[in-house]
Design a protein around this motif. Structure first.
Motif, short mmCIF file in Angstrom:
data_model
loop_
_atom_site.label_atom_id
_atom_site.label_comp_id
_atom_site.label_asym_id
_atom_site.label_seq_id
_atom_site.Cartn_x
_atom_site.Cartn_y
_atom_site.Cartn_z
N PHE A 143 0.83 -1.20 0.00
CA PHE A 143 0.00 0.00 0.00
C PHE A 143 0.87 1.26 0.00
CE2 PHE A 143 -3.18 -2.99 1.84
CZ PHE A 143 -4.18 -2.80 0.89
N GLU A 144 2.01 1.19 0.67
CA GLU A 144 2.91 2.35 0.71
C GLU A 144 3.47 2.64 -0.68
OE1 GLU A 144 2.42 0.70 4.70
OE2 GLU A 144 3.02 -0.20 2.80
N GLU A 145 3.87 1.60 -1.39
CA GLU A 145 4.38 1.79 -2.75
C GLU A 145 3.28 2.35 -3.66
OE1 GLU A 145 7.67 -1.84 -2.93
OE2 GLU A 145 5.56 -2.23 -3.39
N ALA A 146 2.10 1.82 -3.51
CA ALA A 146 0.99 2.25 -4.37
C ALA A 146 0.63 3.72 -4.14
CB ALA A 146 -0.24 1.37 -4.12
N ALA A 147 0.66 4.15 -2.89
CA ALA A 147 0.30 5.54 -2.59
C ALA A 147 1.33 6.53 -3.09
CB ALA A 147 0.12 5.71 -1.08
N ALA A 148 2.54 6.06 -3.38
CA ALA A 148 3.61 6.95 -3.87
C ALA A 148 3.65 7.04 -5.38
CB ALA A 148 4.96 6.46 -3.35
N ILE A 149 2.80 6.30 -6.08
CA ILE A 149 2.90 6.23 -7.54
C ILE A 149 2.19 7.38 -8.27
CG2 ILE A 149 2.04 4.91 -9.53
CD1 ILE A 149 2.98 2.41 -8.18
N PRO A 150 0.92 7.70 -7.96
CA PRO A 150 0.14 8.53 -8.90
C PRO A 150 0.76 9.87 -9.26
CG PRO A 150 -1.30 7.54 -7.25
CD PRO A 150 0.10 7.25 -6.83
N VAL A 151 1.02 10.73 -8.30
CA VAL A 151 1.47 12.09 -8.63
C VAL A 151 2.86 12.07 -9.26
CG1 VAL A 151 2.07 14.34 -7.70
CG2 VAL A 151 0.01 13.18 -6.90
N ASN A 152 3.81 11.41 -8.61
CA ASN A 152 5.19 11.43 -9.09
C ASN A 152 5.38 10.68 -10.40
OD1 ASN A 152 6.22 12.94 -6.90
ND2 ASN A 152 6.32 11.11 -5.63
N TYR A 153 4.86 9.47 -10.47
CA TYR A 153 5.15 8.64 -11.63
C TYR A 153 4.30 9.00 -12.85
CZ TYR A 153 8.46 5.75 -9.13
OH TYR A 153 9.57 5.33 -8.45
N VAL A 154 3.08 9.41 -12.64
CA VAL A 154 2.27 9.86 -13.78
C VAL A 154 2.88 11.14 -14.36
CG1 VAL A 154 0.04 10.79 -14.48
CG2 VAL A 154 0.15 8.75 -13.03
N THR A 155 3.30 12.06 -13.49
CA THR A 155 3.96 13.28 -13.95
C THR A 155 5.22 12.95 -14.76
OG1 THR A 155 3.15 14.53 -12.04
CG2 THR A 155 5.04 15.44 -13.23
N ALA A 156 6.08 12.10 -14.19
CA ALA A 156 7.33 11.74 -14.86
C ALA A 156 7.07 11.00 -16.17
CB ALA A 156 8.20 10.90 -13.93
N TYR A 157 6.12 10.10 -16.16
CA TYR A 157 5.82 9.32 -17.36
C TYR A 157 5.36 10.23 -18.50
CZ TYR A 157 3.87 5.68 -20.37
OH TYR A 157 3.61 4.86 -21.43
N MET A 158 4.45 11.14 -18.20
CA MET A 158 3.93 12.03 -19.25
C MET A 158 5.04 12.93 -19.81
SD MET A 158 0.18 13.09 -17.78
CE MET A 158 -0.20 14.05 -19.25
N MET A 159 5.90 13.44 -18.91
CA MET A 159 6.98 14.32 -19.38
C MET A 159 7.96 13.57 -20.27
SD MET A 159 7.95 16.86 -16.24
CE MET A 159 8.55 15.56 -15.16
N ILE A 160 8.38 12.40 -19.84
CA ILE A 160 9.45 11.68 -20.55
C ILE A 160 8.96 11.06 -21.85
CG2 ILE A 160 10.97 9.68 -20.42
CD1 ILE A 160 11.28 10.34 -17.42
N TYR A 161 7.80 10.42 -21.81
CA TYR A 161 7.35 9.66 -22.98
C TYR A 161 6.36 10.42 -23.86
CZ TYR A 161 9.54 5.82 -20.48
OH TYR A 161 10.44 5.03 -19.82
N ASP A 162 5.47 11.22 -23.27
CA ASP A 162 4.48 11.94 -24.09
C ASP A 162 5.04 13.26 -24.63
OD1 ASP A 162 2.75 9.93 -23.58
OD2 ASP A 162 1.45 11.03 -22.21
N PHE A 163 5.64 14.06 -23.74
CA PHE A 163 6.08 15.40 -24.14
C PHE A 163 7.49 15.40 -24.74
CE2 PHE A 163 3.27 16.86 -20.41
CZ PHE A 163 2.13 16.70 -21.17
N ALA A 164 8.44 14.79 -24.05
CA ALA A 164 9.84 14.82 -24.50
C ALA A 164 10.18 13.72 -25.49
CB ALA A 164 10.78 14.74 -23.30
N ASN A 165 9.39 12.63 -25.47
CA ASN A 165 9.60 11.53 -26.43
C ASN A 165 11.04 11.02 -26.39
OD1 ASN A 165 8.81 9.69 -28.40
ND2 ASN A 165 9.32 11.07 -30.09
N LEU A 166 11.48 10.65 -25.19
CA LEU A 166 12.85 10.17 -24.99
C LEU A 166 13.15 8.97 -25.88
CD1 LEU A 166 15.49 10.32 -23.26
CD2 LEU A 166 14.37 8.71 -21.68
N ARG A 167 14.34 9.01 -26.49
CA ARG A 167 14.77 7.96 -27.41
C ARG A 167 16.14 7.41 -26.99
NH1 ARG A 167 10.37 7.17 -28.39
NH2 ARG A 167 9.20 7.45 -30.30
N PRO A 168 16.50 6.19 -27.46
CA PRO A 168 17.81 5.62 -27.12
C PRO A 168 18.95 6.56 -27.52
CG PRO A 168 16.41 3.95 -28.10
CD PRO A 168 15.67 5.24 -28.24
N ASN A 169 20.00 6.53 -26.70
CA ASN A 169 21.22 7.29 -26.93
C ASN A 169 21.06 8.80 -26.74
OD1 ASN A 169 22.86 4.96 -27.76
ND2 ASN A 169 21.54 4.96 -29.57
#
Length: 278
Positions: A143-169
């Motif tokens: 439950f502790e791990e789950a409660a730490a996911i939404p704000v931090n990981y959703v924010t990071a996921y959207m920035m890295i993969y949706d907005f910045a479109n991080l690619r290899p290298n």
């Protein structure tokens, strides 16, 4: 039997019902923001009666809550996304068990372990929430791990993969790499092959962020991070994640390679400057 005999016959007494003691009111605790300001504005209050979910809602018994920088901003009156003014229950993320489901809820059942997101209201032992704001927890997740996911990981996921479109290298600069979003961003970057990660943090946190995956830790308190990045990568970086604002946004922009991307997701400097004026 004659009328006289009926009159003289003893009347049957109705059985007396035992008086029932009133059931004790169900109570639960919640943290309430009573007004904008310091920590003294947060109070633990006892709430009465279990809230009932409406159609499309569920009742969750909270097992763990998350605390984020946005919650601190909200407490000080610097976050304009709160649903109302104080008094209110803060809290943007939690995890727990489904206790009751409302009408028209078909994809959750009593006993499900869920992650919950909302603008506020989750620092409470019981919360009623639209089922669309919940996600089933994977097996084996605490439950502790789950409660730490939404704000931090959703924010990071959207920035890295949706907005910045991080690619290899590619290369990326992550400010506040030891913070919640910084940690999440670092871990998500490691999913992509051969990414060079520059991360700013105080020197005491460098070992921690290196373990998380930062390639080049930089002590922002004693060094100019832009100069340090240029020493290692003269052409700059492909991506900058900027929670700072102010002059650091300009520095970050100037660090970008051609076609690079800077993602703004905070205004740390603006908020600290405002607090100094209050």
């Amino acid at each position: 039997m004659s009328v006289e005999e009926v009159k003289e016959a003893p009347l049957e007494q109705e059985p007396q019902q035992e008086a029932k003691e009133p059931e004790p009111a169900v109570t639960y605790k919640a943290i309430v923001l009573t007004g904008f300001g310091g920590y003294d504005k947060l109070k633990v209050e006892l709430k009465k009666d279990v809230p009932a979910p409406k159609s499309g809602e569920i009742l969750v018994r909270v097992k763990a809550c998350g605390l984020n920088f946005a919650d601190l901003m909200a407490r000080q009156g610097l976050y304009d996304r709160l649903p109302s003014s104080p008094p209110l229950v803060p809290g943007m993320e939690c995890s727990g068990l489904v206790e009751t489901i409302g009408d028209d809820v078909t994809d959750r059942k009593v006993g499900d372990r869920v992650i919950v997101m909302n603008r506020a209201g989750l620092w409470s032992e019981l919360v009623v929430i639209p089922v669309s704001n919940t996600f089933l927890m994977p097996d084996g997740m605490s439950f502790e791990e789950a409660a730490a996911i939404p704000v931090n990981y959703v924010t990071a996921y959207m920035m890295i993969y949706d907005f910045a479109n991080l690619r290899p290298n590619q290369s990326i600069l992550i400010h506040m790499a030891a913070g919640g979003v910084g940690t999440a961003a670092t871990q998500l970057c490691k999913i992509v092959k051969d990414v060079t990660i520059f991360g700013t943090a105080s020197a005491s946190k460098h070992e921690i962020i290196k373990e998380q995956g930062v390639t080049h830790p930089i002590d922002y308190s004693t060094l100019d991070y832009a100069e340090e990045v240029r020493k290692i990568s003269p052409n700059g970086v492909d991506i900058v994640l900027d929670p700072l604002g102010g002059g650091d946004t300009t520095k970050g922009y100037n660090l970008l390679k051609p076609m690079g991307k800077i993602v703004l997701y905070g205004k740390y400097h603006c908020n600290t400057e405002l607090l100094e004026l209050l």
